[in-house]
Design a protein around this motif. Structure first.
Motif, PDB file in Angstrom:
ATOM      1  N   SER A 161       4.211  38.683 -24.423  1.00 29.88           N
ATOM      2  CA  SER A 161       5.262  39.163 -23.532  1.00 29.88           C
ATOM      3  C   SER A 161       4.666  39.967 -22.375  1.00 29.88           C
ATOM      4  CB  SER A 161       6.265  40.023 -24.301  1.00 29.88           C
ATOM      5  OG  SER A 161       7.297  40.478 -23.461  1.00 29.88           O
ATOM      6  N   CYS A 162       3.646  40.762 -22.681  1.00 32.61           N
ATOM      7  CA  CYS A 162       2.972  41.544 -21.635  1.00 32.61           C
ATOM      8  C   CYS A 162       2.284  40.629 -20.626  1.00 32.61           C
ATOM      9  CB  CYS A 162       1.947  42.491 -22.259  1.00 32.61           C
ATOM     10  SG  CYS A 162       2.677  43.918 -23.108  1.00 32.61           S
ATOM     11  N   VAL A 163       1.664  39.559 -21.115  1.00 39.79           N
ATOM     12  CA  VAL A 163       0.983  38.618 -20.218  1.00 39.79           C
ATOM     13  C   VAL A 163       2.002  37.927 -19.308  1.00 39.79           C
ATOM     14  CG1 VAL A 163      -0.337  36.471 -20.114  1.00 39.79           C
ATOM     15  CG2 VAL A 163      -0.967  38.242 -21.759  1.00 39.79           C
ATOM     16  N   ILE A 164       3.156  37.543 -19.883  1.00 33.09           N
ATOM     17  CA  ILE A 164       4.219  36.927 -19.081  1.00 33.09           C
ATOM     18  C   ILE A 164       4.693  37.910 -18.016  1.00 33.09           C
ATOM     19  CG2 ILE A 164       6.570  36.007 -19.129  1.00 33.09           C
ATOM     20  CD1 ILE A 164       6.038  35.113 -22.017  1.00 33.09           C
ATOM     21  N   SER A 165       4.846  39.169 -18.419  1.00 34.90           N
ATOM     22  CA  SER A 165       5.299  40.205 -17.492  1.00 34.90           C
ATOM     23  C   SER A 165       4.279  40.452 -16.386  1.00 34.90           C
ATOM     24  CB  SER A 165       5.566  41.512 -18.252  1.00 34.90           C
ATOM     25  OG  SER A 165       6.033  42.518 -17.390  1.00 34.90           O
ATOM     26  N   LEU A 166       2.986  40.427 -16.740  1.00 34.62           N
ATOM     27  CA  LEU A 166       1.932  40.599 -15.746  1.00 34.62           C
ATOM     28  C   LEU A 166       1.957  39.479 -14.708  1.00 34.62           C
ATOM     29  CD1 LEU A 166      -1.035  41.745 -18.028  1.00 34.62           C
ATOM     30  CD2 LEU A 166      -0.047  43.070 -16.150  1.00 34.62           C
ATOM     31  N   ALA A 167       2.277  38.278 -15.161  1.00 37.24           N
ATOM     32  CA  ALA A 167       2.328  37.136 -14.252  1.00 37.24           C
ATOM     33  C   ALA A 167       3.512  37.224 -13.293  1.00 37.24           C
ATOM     34  CB  ALA A 167       2.407  35.831 -15.049  1.00 37.24           C
ATOM     35  N   HIS A 168       4.489  38.061 -13.637  1.00 40.15           N
ATOM     36  CA  HIS A 168       5.665  38.196 -12.787  1.00 40.15           C
ATOM     37  C   HIS A 168       5.666  39.480 -11.971  1.00 40.15           C
ATOM     38  CE1 HIS A 168       9.790  39.924 -12.225  1.00 40.15           C
ATOM     39  NE2 HIS A 168       9.954  38.777 -11.605  1.00 40.15           N
ATOM     40  N   GLY A 169       5.389  40.609 -12.606  1.00 41.78           N
ATOM     41  CA  GLY A 169       5.584  41.918 -12.003  1.00 41.78           C
ATOM     42  C   GLY A 169       4.980  42.141 -10.634  1.00 41.78           C
ATOM     43  N   THR A 170       3.657  42.193 -10.561  1.00 44.56           N
ATOM     44  CA  THR A 170       2.981  42.475  -9.287  1.00 44.56           C
ATOM     45  C   THR A 170       3.205  41.379  -8.248  1.00 44.56           C
ATOM     46  OG1 THR A 170       1.311  43.782 -10.452  1.00 44.56           O
ATOM     47  CG2 THR A 170       0.779  43.067  -8.219  1.00 44.56           C
ATOM     48  N   PRO A 171       3.089  40.082  -8.607  1.00 47.04           N
ATOM     49  CA  PRO A 171       3.401  39.041  -7.613  1.00 47.04           C
ATOM     50  C   PRO A 171       4.832  39.150  -7.085  1.00 47.04           C
ATOM     51  CG  PRO A 171       2.213  38.083  -9.452  1.00 47.04           C
ATOM     52  CD  PRO A 171       2.550  39.486  -9.855  1.00 47.04           C
ATOM     53  N   ALA A 172       5.778  39.503  -7.957  1.00 47.61           N
ATOM     54  CA  ALA A 172       7.174  39.643  -7.533  1.00 47.61           C
ATOM     55  C   ALA A 172       7.335  40.778  -6.534  1.00 47.61           C
ATOM     56  CB  ALA A 172       8.073  39.870  -8.746  1.00 47.61           C
ATOM     57  N   VAL A 173       6.614  41.873  -6.761  1.00 46.88           N
ATOM     58  CA  VAL A 173       6.666  43.008  -5.838  1.00 46.88           C
ATOM     59  C   VAL A 173       6.140  42.598  -4.460  1.00 46.88           C
ATOM     60  CG1 VAL A 173       5.687  45.283  -5.309  1.00 46.88           C
ATOM     61  CG2 VAL A 173       6.540  44.800  -7.602  1.00 46.88           C
ATOM     62  N   ILE A 174       5.007  41.907  -4.449  1.00 45.44           N
ATOM     63  CA  ILE A 174       4.397  41.469  -3.183  1.00 45.44           C
ATOM     64  C   ILE A 174       5.320  40.494  -2.453  1.00 45.44           C
ATOM     65  CG2 ILE A 174       2.466  40.209  -2.158  1.00 45.44           C
ATOM     66  CD1 ILE A 174       0.746  41.265  -4.509  1.00 45.44           C
ATOM     67  N   LEU A 175       5.857  39.517  -3.180  1.00 43.36           N
ATOM     68  CA  LEU A 175       6.744  38.528  -2.573  1.00 43.36           C
ATOM     69  C   LEU A 175       8.042  39.163  -2.084  1.00 43.36           C
ATOM     70  CD1 LEU A 175       6.306  35.567  -5.099  1.00 43.36           C
ATOM     71  CD2 LEU A 175       5.532  35.627  -2.719  1.00 43.36           C
ATOM     72  N   ALA A 176       8.574  40.095  -2.879  1.00 45.18           N
ATOM     73  CA  ALA A 176       9.821  40.761  -2.491  1.00 45.18           C
ATOM     74  C   ALA A 176       9.615  41.605  -1.232  1.00 45.18           C
ATOM     75  CB  ALA A 176      10.325  41.630  -3.645  1.00 45.18           C
ATOM     76  N   CYS A 177       8.492  42.297  -1.153  1.00 44.77           N
ATOM     77  CA  CYS A 177       8.185  43.087   0.048  1.00 44.77           C
ATOM     78  C   CYS A 177       8.110  42.190   1.280  1.00 44.77           C
ATOM     79  CB  CYS A 177       6.866  43.840  -0.135  1.00 44.77           C
ATOM     80  SG  CYS A 177       6.947  45.240  -1.266  1.00 44.77           S
ATOM     81  N   ARG A 178       7.434  41.065   1.123  1.00 47.91           N
ATOM     82  CA  ARG A 178       7.311  40.127   2.252  1.00 47.91           C
ATOM     83  C   ARG A 178       8.675  39.576   2.640  1.00 47.91           C
ATOM     84  NH1 ARG A 178       3.611  34.577   2.487  1.00 47.91           N
ATOM     85  NH2 ARG A 178       4.189  33.995   4.618  1.00 47.91           N
ATOM     86  N   ALA A 179       9.506  39.251   1.624  1.00 48.80           N
ATOM     87  CA  ALA A 179      10.826  38.687   1.899  1.00 48.80           C
ATOM     88  C   ALA A 179      11.723  39.687   2.612  1.00 48.80           C
ATOM     89  CB  ALA A 179      11.477  38.241   0.590  1.00 48.80           C
ATOM     90  N   ILE A 180      11.609  40.954   2.242  1.00 49.91           N
ATOM     91  CA  ILE A 180      12.424  41.998   2.880  1.00 49.91           C
ATOM     92  C   ILE A 180      11.962  42.248   4.307  1.00 49.91           C
ATOM     93  CG2 ILE A 180      12.958  44.474   2.830  1.00 49.91           C
ATOM     94  CD1 ILE A 180      12.964  44.248  -0.253  1.00 49.91           C
ATOM     95  N   LEU A 181      10.653  42.366   4.488  1.00 47.51           N
ATOM     96  CA  LEU A 181      10.113  42.670   5.817  1.00 47.51           C
ATOM     97  C   LEU A 181      10.337  41.530   6.812  1.00 47.51           C
ATOM     98  CD1 LEU A 181       6.756  44.408   4.798  1.00 47.51           C
ATOM     99  CD2 LEU A 181       8.838  45.502   5.685  1.00 47.51           C
TER     100      LEU A 181
END
Length: 215
Positions: free
Chosen positions: A11-31
């Motif tokens: 579950s942690c590995v799945i979360s790692l694959a989502h968490g940080t990439p999601a933050v980066i993508l979300a920041c780019r999408a907002i900006l």
């Protein structure tokens, strides 16, 4: 790693694959969105980030239903989060700005939290894990407290005030944004309770270590 710890580690590995990439993508999408308002229409990139997060939460939900079916709190959290993402992405097609900011606030601690969780699971039988756990605990607790205890509530207040004004009623029905606010407030409240208990346990352990040294 024993069989009992493998599902948690997965579950942690799945979360790692989502968490940080999601933050980066979300920041780019907002900006990249010139509107950046609580009722602005979802851009294609924002919709893509929502789809990415929906896929993660569905995957992790299935994981928990298989390995931890009695963990009602976590399963409920995933179902509620999916409701927010799905309604934003496929029902109202507006409000992704607010949802993605909340996603960033939720996932910005993901990397640290998952490493801390893995270290916590192995600290009783692995010295290195115990050292990582002791090293990460104070900064992780501090970061989590600031994000969930201050930044999150402040942003939700702004979000609630905007929606309450009626400015978004034309594109986001009241039942939708009221559900979003209720779910987010509940999630933040549980997070604050969780981190508060961790701080209490942290200081208890610290006092016990000091007492042992004195003796």
């Amino acid at each position: 790693m024993g069989p009992k710890l493998r599902p948690e580690a997965s579950s942690c590995v799945i979360s790692l694959a989502h968490g940080t990439p999601a933050v980066i993508l979300a920041c780019r999408a907002i900006l990249s969105d010139p509107a950046r308002d609580f009722n602005s229409p979802n851009t294609p990139l924002q919709s893509l980030v929502l789809d990415y997060s929906i896929a993660y939460f569905l995957m992790d939900l299935v994981h928990y239903l298989i390995f931890y079916p009695s963990d009602i709190l976590f399963i409920g959290h995933h179902l509620a989060t999916l409701f927010v993402f799905v309604t934003c992405r496929y029902v109202v097609y507006h409000g992704a700005f607010a949802i993605l900011v909340l996603l960033i606030l939720a996932e910005v601690t993901s990397l640290c939290q998952n490493v801390w969780t893995l270290a916590s699971a192995r600290r009783s039988d692995l010295k290195f894990a115990a050292k990582v756990y002791d090293f990460l605990s104070p900064p992780f607790y501090a970061l989590y407290s600031v994000v969930r205890g201050f930044l999150g509530p402040y942003f939700v207040y702004r979000m609630f005030a905007f929606y309450l004004s009626g400015a978004a009623d034309r594109v986001i029905p009241k039942w939708v944004w009221m559900s979003w606010v209720l779910i987010v407030v509940t999630a933040i409240s549980v997070s604050i309770l969780w981190i508060s208990n961790l701080w209490i346990e942290f200081y208890r352990e610290r006092e016990r270590k000091i007492e042992k040294k004195v003796k």
